[in-house]
Design an enzyme around this catalytic site. Structure first.
Site, PDB file in Angstrom:
ATOM      1  CG  ASP A 112      -1.976  -1.004   1.209  1.00  0.00           C
ATOM      2  OD1 ASP A 112      -2.023  -1.744   0.205  1.00  0.00           O
ATOM      3  OD2 ASP A 112      -2.757  -1.074   2.179  1.00  0.00           O
ATOM      4  CG  PHE A 149      -1.407   1.923  -4.809  1.00  0.00           C
ATOM      5  CD1 PHE A 149      -1.594   1.254  -6.017  1.00  0.00           C
ATOM      6  CD2 PHE A 149      -2.336   2.892  -4.437  1.00  0.00           C
ATOM      7  CE1 PHE A 149      -2.680   1.542  -6.840  1.00  0.00           C
ATOM      8  CE2 PHE A 149      -3.418   3.186  -5.251  1.00  0.00           C
ATOM      9  CZ  PHE A 149      -3.594   2.506  -6.449  1.00  0.00           C
ATOM     10  CG  LEU A 183     -34.148  -9.445 -12.110  1.00  0.00           C
ATOM     11  CD1 LEU A 183     -33.044 -10.076 -11.276  1.00  0.00           C
ATOM     12  CD2 LEU A 183     -34.181 -10.089 -13.481  1.00  0.00           C
ATOM     13  CG  ASP A 197     -29.292  -6.664  -0.383  1.00  0.00           C
ATOM     14  OD1 ASP A 197     -29.985  -5.931  -1.108  1.00  0.00           O
ATOM     15  OD2 ASP A 197     -29.602  -6.953   0.784  1.00  0.00           O
ATOM     16  NE  ARG A 237     -34.756  -0.639 -11.564  1.00  0.00           N
ATOM     17  CZ  ARG A 237     -36.015  -0.452 -11.223  1.00  0.00           C
ATOM     18  NH1 ARG A 237     -36.303   0.342 -10.217  1.00  0.00           N
ATOM     19  NH2 ARG A 237     -36.991  -1.048 -11.872  1.00  0.00           N
ATOM     20  CD  GLU A 246     -27.346  -4.458  -6.963  1.00  0.00           C
ATOM     21  OE1 GLU A 246     -27.645  -4.377  -8.182  1.00  0.00           O
ATOM     22  OE2 GLU A 246     -28.181  -4.396  -6.050  1.00  0.00           O
ATOM     23  CE1 TYR A 289     -27.224  -6.370 -12.629  1.00  0.00           C
ATOM     24  CE2 TYR A 289     -26.050  -6.683 -10.558  1.00  0.00           C
ATOM     25  CZ  TYR A 289     -27.026  -6.036 -11.305  1.00  0.00           C
ATOM     26  OH  TYR A 289     -27.773  -5.058 -10.728  1.00  0.00           O
ATOM     27  CE  LYS A 305     -28.899 -11.788 -14.660  1.00  0.00           C
ATOM     28  NZ  LYS A 305     -27.673 -10.978 -14.620  1.00  0.00           N
ATOM     29  CB  CYS A 308     -46.517   9.691  26.989  1.00  0.00           C
ATOM     30  SG  CYS A 308     -46.323  11.141  28.047  1.00  0.00           S
ATOM     31  CB  CYS A 347     -43.669  14.252  27.177  1.00  0.00           C
ATOM     32  SG  CYS A 347     -42.782  12.703  27.032  1.00  0.00           S
TER      33      CYS A 347
HETATM   34  S1  IVH Z   1     -30.014  -8.708 -13.640  1.00  0.00           S
HETATM   35  C1  IVH Z   1     -33.431  -6.937 -16.270  1.00  0.00           C
HETATM   36  N1  IVH Z   1     -28.349  -9.806 -11.963  1.00  0.00           N
HETATM   37  O1  IVH Z   1     -31.625  -6.985  -8.474  1.00  0.00           O
HETATM   38  C2  IVH Z   1     -32.848  -7.197 -14.949  1.00  0.00           C
HETATM   39  N2  IVH Z   1     -29.738  -8.081 -11.140  1.00  0.00           N
HETATM   40  O2  IVH Z   1     -34.799  -6.788  -8.986  1.00  0.00           O
HETATM   41  C3  IVH Z   1     -31.425  -6.864 -14.859  1.00  0.00           C
HETATM   42  N3  IVH Z   1     -29.336  -7.497  -8.796  1.00  0.00           N
HETATM   43  O3  IVH Z   1     -32.251  -3.983 -10.138  1.00  0.00           O
HETATM   44  C4  IVH Z   1     -30.863  -7.197 -13.550  1.00  0.00           C
HETATM   45  N4  IVH Z   1     -27.727  -8.959  -8.442  1.00  0.00           N
HETATM   46  O4  IVH Z   1     -30.128  -4.154  -8.769  1.00  0.00           O
HETATM   47  C5  IVH Z   1     -29.318  -8.891 -12.121  1.00  0.00           C
HETATM   48  N5  IVH Z   1     -26.794 -10.872 -10.643  1.00  0.00           N
HETATM   49  C6  IVH Z   1     -27.730  -9.952 -10.780  1.00  0.00           C
HETATM   50  C7  IVH Z   1     -28.138  -9.111  -9.731  1.00  0.00           C
HETATM   51  C8  IVH Z   1     -29.161  -8.184  -9.947  1.00  0.00           C
HETATM   52  C9  IVH Z   1     -28.451  -7.979  -7.909  1.00  0.00           C
HETATM   53  C10 IVH Z   1     -30.325  -6.449  -8.493  1.00  0.00           C
HETATM   54  C11 IVH Z   1     -30.374  -5.328  -9.476  1.00  0.00           C
HETATM   55  C12 IVH Z   1     -31.757  -5.282 -10.014  1.00  0.00           C
HETATM   56  C13 IVH Z   1     -32.516  -6.053  -8.994  1.00  0.00           C
HETATM   57  C14 IVH Z   1     -33.645  -6.787  -9.683  1.00  0.00           C
END
Ligand code: IVH
Length: 694
Positions: A35, A38, A85, A117, A136, A173, A225, A288, A424, A430
């Protein structure tokens, strides 16, 4: 050939080296240098860049440290809408999804990925350089957060490779690893600042920080993703993401190709357990279809693709000891019991407090001090206690005795009929109630008094400068400037936003008064029905109930409020200060929905459910609580109740997305011209959007 300036050569080589080591450290997790080395290189680069602004590059690795400039986020339209989704918690539903596709298409490749998440981001790259990062937002328009995103070290600013499309978008994400989250919360605790609820909120909040230097310090991470563009190198999802990984992106190494429900379920079962040892939060698995041609033929519903589904993990629970119970007093005097727990690790974070809701819930679960209790984290911010492990109960334990006196002021608590909570009654004496009322009054949705936060309110109260909401209008800048931690400039800002609040419309003033049970929407309905505070004060119980949403409980509360001479005095003082006590809020914007019975169900992104209901009213429609044969349509958000959905499908009721509904009423703003309602559009399941892969 002219030799390149030595300085520029050094700058370029430092940039290349820093980009390389950055990728090693933040994407590959295998640093090659210390570090210290860097940081030394980075320092040298920033010095050279400061001395030679002519060599400035907005994508230099030095942007990672961010800036102190305050940014306003521009709203930009997504090239491809950012859909969500469809979710399921059920393996049966998931298997049905897979089998349906297999029946239509034969053997199909599915890609299983972790569901991270955090908060979704869309990155645009042109000629291998990051040009824009957008949140988004409502799916159609998002906020341009490029400056903040550039500070996230795992996001490449420039790409390398020979198959990079000229222009493409990549989505993923942004999340906060547990380590960053814990560090941030310990810092906040030490500084006496409120703690952040969970890593997801922390990530979303951080991304919207106005100073990128703050973002830079918070330790956000990003995994990608999903890709879109006209010239992607491959025709399959996983192949493109693997290419993206080669170009420099962080793509999850846990992404796997599966065939058939059995393999998918194995992946889910494995990660349901294994995710507990991941250093970042996940809340499910996303399944998917891999092949783009197949995706196109499956298409989309109005809200989500038909070629993907999210399987959500059930909330995790943990067993821990209940040490004691605190009682918090809210602004309306409502008492909320809060459990103090032996710290326990739950879904990656340490939980020490949990909500217990009310006396009835404690009695129903027979929760006792010293018990081993189950704590769960649902969608809510605060974890809750869901049960007791009776086999571990200590023989001497005694049933929990609920308090009878206010823990803040000692007044005897009361209960209202049909209400589970204790209150209360000592409204004017209070402390947390007094402060809570002032804090509620200044809220954005009420008087919107900027610059005045809970802490300043407390400070003003402690210093005897305010004792109620009306006192705010007597404040002078010089009163404020003497307070510790408050400079002259902030004092002036506060005074001017207090001044500006005098033009806040009546409905919001009414909401700001904080009458028990009178929420934002009820206040709007009342303002629209009665048109002035005098008319409300003159109304009896029956007359009050003529306003939409006002039933016995609200009417009684309003009567009680205006029966109190202290409240009347405050209103008179506010009136003489110049606040709006007349005028209607929910004017009929149009009659476009006249005669239409509408059900609003689910969670929405742009408007709250109450706001949608108010919009329906203001366009002449009628809100229904349940689906019936005379329902004209349903405005469906995320997670609409399955019972409602089934019934709607059975009765053939049209389902509109939030966006379709807003479009129908003319963009959400008042719409005067449209003489009649257009025919509702096709049910969402018949809508196929084929324009892009999102
Ligand atoms: S695909 C058309 N892949 O989940 C959908 N989403 O409810 C494109 N998320 O808004 C999303 N991990 O924020 C996809 N491996 C993943 C994901 C992912 C988290 C979130 C994303 C999205 C929400 C869908």
């Amino acid at each position: 050939m002219v030799e390149k300036n030595e300085i520029l050569v050094e700058i370029e080589s430092l940039r290349a080296a820093l980009n390389y080591h950055n990728h090693k450290y933040y994407v590959e997790n295998s640093p090659e240098i210390s570090d210290y080395d860097f940081d030394t290189m980075m320092r040298r680069l920033t010095e050279l860049e400061a001395a030679h602004p002519e060599y400035n590059d907005p994508l230099s690795p030095s942007v990672r440290v961010g800036s102190d400039r305050t940014a306003e986020f521009q709203s930009v339209e997504h090239r491809y809408p950012m859909l969500s989704l469809s979710n399921t918690y059920s393996i049966e539903e998931l298997s049905a999804f897979i089998e349906r596709i297999e029946q239509q298409q034969g053997v199909t490749e599915f890609v299983c990925e972790l569901k991270f998440d955090g908060t979704a981001i869309s990155l645009t790259y042109e000629k291998g350089r990051l040009v824009r990062a957008v949140t988004r937002g409502d799916g159609t328009m998002g906020d341009d957060v490029t400056a903040n995103v550039k500070t996230i070290r795992s996001i490449p600013l420039t790409l390398s490779g020979n198959d990079i499309p000229e222009l493409f978008e990549i989505r993923g994400e942004i999340f906060m690893p547990y380590a960053s989250f814990d560090r941030l919360n310990s810092e906040r605790e030490a500084a006496g600042e409120p703690l952040l609820a969970n890593p997801r909120n922390a990530a979303a909040g951080t991304l919207k920080q106005q100073q990128s230097a703050v973002v830079a310090k918070r330790g956000l991470d990003c995994t990608l993703y999903q890709m879109a563009g006209d010239n992607l190198p491959f025709t399959g999802h996983i192949e493109n993401l693997e290419a993206a990984r080669r170009w420099g992106f962080k793509v999850s190494e846990h992404m796997t190709l599966c065939r058939g429900a059995k393999e998918v379920i194995e992946y889910i079962n494995y990660w349901d357990e294994a995710r507990k040892s991941l250093p970042y939060p996940t809340d499910g698995v996303v399944i998917k279809v891999n092949n783009f041609a197949l995706r196109r033929s499956l298409g989309f519903t109005a809200k989500s693709p038909r070629w993907a589904v999210a399987y959500k993990f059930k909330a995790e629970s943990a067993l821990t000891k209940l040490l004691s119970v605190d009682f918090q007093v809210g602004r309306t005097g409502a008492i909320t019991p809060v459990a103090n727990l032996e710290p326990v690790l739950l879904a990656g974070t340490t939980v020490k407090r949990a909500s217990l809701h009310n006396a009835e819930q404690i009695a129903a679960l027979d929760i006792r001090i010293g018990d081993k209790v189950y704590v769960e984290k649902g969608g809510e911010i605060i974890p809750k206690i869901t049960g007791v492990e009776l086999s571990e109960r200590c023989a001497q334990s005694a049933p929990f005795e609920y308090i009878t006196l206010c823990p803040e002021c000692g007044a005897t608590l009361t209960r209202f009929e049909g209400e589970a909570k204790h209150y209360c009654p000592n409204q004017s004496g209070c402390r947390p109630q007094i402060l809570g009322r002032i804090i509620h009054f200044i809220r954005r949705k009420a008087m919107n008094i900027d610059g005045l936060g809970a802490e300043t309110v407390e400070l003003l109260f402690e210093n005897g400068l305010i004792a109620d909401i009306a006192d705010l209008y007597n404040l002078r800048a010089c009163d404020l400037a003497v307070l510790p931690r408050l400079g002259e400039k902030s004092a002036e800002n506060i005074i001017s936003s207090i001044e500006a609040s005098k033009s806040v419309p009546f409905a919001r003033v009414l909401f700001g008064l904080g009458i028990r049970f009178v929420g934002e929407t009820t206040a709007k309905y009342m303002a629209s029905h009665f048109k002035s505070i005098d008319a409300i004060m003159a109304a009896d119980r029956v007359a009050l109930q003529e306003a939409e949403e006002v039933g016995d409980k609200i009417a009684d509360s309003i009567i009680e409020y205006f029966a109190d001479p202290i409240n009347l005095r405050i209103i008179e003082r506010l009136r003489s200060a110049g606040l709006q006590f007349e005028g209607e809020q929910v004017a009929l914007s149009s009659n476009i929905l006249e005669g239409k019975n509408i059900v609003v169900s689910g969670k929405f992104s742009t408007y709250s459910r109450d706001e949608l209901k108010a919009l329906i009213e203001s366009h002449g429609g009628k809100n229904q609580s349940g689906v019936s044969s005379n329902t004209d349509f349903i405005v469906a958000g995320e997670n609409m109740g399955p019972a409602k959905l089934q019934k709607a499908e059975k009765l053939g009721v049209t389902i509109l997305s939030e966006e379709q509904f807003i479009e129908m009423i003319g963009g959400g703003n008042a719409l005067q011209e449209s003489p009649s309602a257009p025919e509702p559009q096709q049910p969402k399941d018949e809508q196929v959007i084929q324009t892009s892969l999102f």
